[in-house]
Design an enzyme around this catalytic site. Structure first.
Site, PDB file in Angstrom:
ATOM      1  N   CYS A 383      67.859  27.315  26.449  1.00  9.22           N
ATOM      2  CA  CYS A 383      66.590  27.098  27.150  1.00  9.22           C
ATOM      3  C   CYS A 383      66.539  27.939  28.430  1.00  9.22           C
ATOM      4  O   CYS A 383      66.424  29.146  28.341  1.00  9.22           O
ATOM      5  CB  CYS A 383      66.357  25.619  27.380  1.00  9.22           C
ATOM      6  SG  CYS A 383      64.596  25.266  27.520  1.00  9.22           S
ATOM      7  N   HIS A 509      66.651  23.455  22.132  1.00 12.01           N
ATOM      8  CA  HIS A 509      67.870  22.719  22.509  1.00 12.01           C
ATOM      9  C   HIS A 509      68.661  22.344  21.256  1.00 12.01           C
ATOM     10  O   HIS A 509      68.464  21.250  20.716  1.00 12.01           O
ATOM     11  CB  HIS A 509      67.508  21.446  23.272  1.00 12.01           C
ATOM     12  CG  HIS A 509      66.937  21.706  24.619  1.00 12.01           C
ATOM     13  ND1 HIS A 509      67.705  21.672  25.769  1.00 12.01           N
ATOM     14  CD2 HIS A 509      65.687  22.020  25.007  1.00 12.01           C
ATOM     15  CE1 HIS A 509      66.940  21.945  26.809  1.00 12.01           C
ATOM     16  NE2 HIS A 509      65.713  22.166  26.379  1.00 12.01           N
ATOM     17  N   GLU A 511      71.584  21.397  21.045  1.00  5.66           N
ATOM     18  CA  GLU A 511      72.511  20.281  21.319  1.00  5.66           C
ATOM     19  C   GLU A 511      71.952  18.920  20.908  1.00  5.66           C
ATOM     20  O   GLU A 511      72.707  17.998  20.633  1.00  5.66           O
ATOM     21  CB  GLU A 511      72.913  20.275  22.808  1.00  5.66           C
ATOM     22  CG  GLU A 511      71.837  19.872  23.812  1.00  5.66           C
ATOM     23  CD  GLU A 511      70.932  21.020  24.267  1.00  5.66           C
ATOM     24  OE1 GLU A 511      70.857  22.042  23.564  1.00  5.66           O
ATOM     25  OE2 GLU A 511      70.288  20.879  25.336  1.00  5.66           O
TER      26      GLU A 511
END
Ligand code: GLN
Length: 532
Positions: A383, A509, A511
């Site tokens: 990001c 993102h 993650e």
């Protein structure tokens, strides 16, 4: 199962005892027995969601597929269960009051006085039951944030009391407390647990199961004492001993038969053992890595590791796939400058530049990117990290000296990262970013495609700024290539430098999508590159 069973998890004595992990562990055990389970978090603060909270206040903000900005515990739920959560899985007092007040303004209460009981508690109960009625889960585990006795949790505890009454055999309460060890007397103490159960009883709630967090083994005598004082069966006094990783907790809870106690209370059959094979395989790899690798996580909230929770956990999952332990070095981007970046980053095998907002620490992040790019060190930008990579490339390769994101410098002559068109007229901060899952098409010849093994991917987003397509050709010609594009809007989602060992920046993102059973392909590929 045709009926939904509701499990409430409350906490006593102190906060941070790990209600989220206990909830997720129980959910894992029930799921491994073939049931469908979801976990919900009720947060007692007045923010409508944690999206507007500073990470220092509240840790990471976790984003769901449907674009909800939520508590980081939802990340644990997903990482344990490998099932996506949604807006409905996180409720705050702010969101409850907001809907009740909106109803009042519409005139829905027909002139009645609007009160905490029943109107606020009805709305809380509606949100809890929604997961059962609408999504038909076998089990809904609802974690009540905060500690019993807190003023702000009272309406939640009252709702639990009412629901226990309404749902009868289909609801139970697990209360998590702490049994402290007093070094001076060499004893484990049960009094705080007794008191916190009393507080719960004053609110009319009798817990069915007690989970006692402890640093030492609990004796049978101690368990019997707690059972006697708290009106629970001795076998419903469950020990939760400190372990070296949160991923060990489901195994510990299985040893303590937490799942069996729950099934017994609901009168459900206990015919088979939970199937935890893949979980245990992961744990084995995680606990016995063949090697370690040093990776820098460069961000500006590193003092509080919860701020990057999902990234840290993604490294755990993907590390195990690579039979390696990732030694994460948390590096404060404000501490990196022209004189010391070599010294700070010199021993790192990979560098990840983290997400973030605002200009603080930006220049340190850009220096970290430069160092990785020039020295062929695997680089992963997430990001804002990707945006830093674009800015660095513009400044140092394309010669646009004052290039920047218009978030950091409104007057930059080279806004290589710029506000998205749809964001230009938005003034309100809460829930207005580009949020949630969007599709992205990958270029076949790219590191990303190699990692994912498919052309169309879906990833979650949380941003207002974006690669400025006006500069696309210049970047491409100089060697930074967009390899992931949103097929509907043409927004650049991934940039790579093909001539570099591993240089990937993603606007989304990754993650948020990494789980124990499904580690994220980009993290796996990044770690692999750092090992080569
Ligand atoms: N501040 C940047 C933006 O809004 C990046 C956001 C992030 O890292 N999540 O676009």
């Amino acid at each position: 199962m045709s009926t939904t069973r509701y499990i409430f998890v409350t906490g006593g004595v102190t906060s941070s005892l790990g209600k989220g992990i206990i909830s997720a562990s129980l959910a894992k055990l029930l799921q491994s027995r073939g049931y469908t389970v979801t976990i919900q978090k009720l947060d007692p603060y007045l923010n409508v969601d944690p999206g507007t909270l500073n990470p220092y206040e509240h840790g990471e903000c976790f984003v769901t597929d449907d674009g909800a900005e939520t508590d980081l515990d939802l990340g644990h739920y997903e990482r344990f269960l490998n099932v996506p959560t949604s807006q409905a899985n996180n409720v705050t007092t702010g969101s409850i009051y907001k809907s009740v007040i909106e109803k009042e303004r519409r005139g829905d209460f027909l002139g009645k006085t609007v009160q905490i009981i029943p109107h606020i508690t009805d709305e809380i109960k509606r949100r809890i039951k929604l997961l059962g009625t609408k999504y038909k889960y076998d089990f809904v585990i609802t974690e009540i944030g905060g500690t019993v006795g807190d003023i702000e949790s009272l309406p939640y505890i009252e709702s639990v009391r009412q629901l226990k009454w309404e749902l009868g055999h289909n609801a139970l309460v697990i209360h998590l407390t702490l049994v402290p060890y007093l070094k001076a007397s060499g004893e484990l103490k049960t009094k705080p647990t007794q008191h916190s159960v009393k507080t719960l009883l004053e609110a009319g709630v009798q817990p069915d199961i007690l989970v006692l967090r402890t640093e030492r083994e609990l004796s049978d005598e101690l368990r019997a004492k707690v059972a006697l004082f708290c009106n629970v069966n001795i076998n419903a006094v469950i020990q939760s001993i400190d372990v070296c990783t949160i991923y060990e907790v489901p195994i510990k809870m299985q040893e303590e038969k937490l799942d069996i106690r729950v099934l017994e209370k609901f009168g459900l059959p206990i015919n088979k053992e939970p199937d935890l094979k893949s979980w245990k395989d992961f744990l084995k790899k995680f606990k016995h890595p063949e090697q370690t690798v040093d990776i820098a996580l460069v961000g500006k909230y590193v003092e509080l590791q919860d701020a990057y929770k999902s990234i840290a956990e993604s490294f755990v999952h993907a590390g195990a796939v690579n039979n390696c332990k990732v030694n994460l070095h948390w590096i404060h981007s404000e501490n990196i400058n022209k004189n010391n970046f070599q010294e700070i980053l010199g021993t790192m095998k990979g560098i990840l530049v983290a997400p973030g907002f605002g200009h603080r620490g930006m220049e340190g992040k850009i220096l970290a990117v430069k160092y990785a790019r020039e020295n062929n060190i695997p680089f992963f930008g997430v990001c804002l990290g990707m945006q830093c990579a674009v800015i660095e490339f513009a400044r140092n390769v394309l010669g646009m000296e004052k290039a920047n994101s218009s978030e950091m410098d409104e007057k930059t002559p080279f806004p290589v990262i710029d506000i998205m068109e749809e964001q230009k007229n938005i003034l309100e901060k809460g829930g207005t970013m580009r949020l949630g899952s969007y599709p992205c098409r990958l270029t076949k010849k790219s590191k990303s495609f190699e990692a994912y093994g498919e052309e169309m991917i879906q990833e979650r987003h949380r941003h207002r700024y974006e690669f400025n397509n006006k500069y696309l050709e210049e970047f491409k010609n100089a060697g930074m290539v967009p390899v992931g594009i949103n097929p509907e809007t043409n927004l650049v989602e991934i940039v790579e430098i093909p001539s570099h060992k591993w240089f990937v920046g993603v606007q989304f993102h990754p993650e948020y999508r990494s789980t124990v059973i499904n580690p994220h392909p980009l993290f796996i590929s990044f770690i692999k590159a750092t090992l080569e």
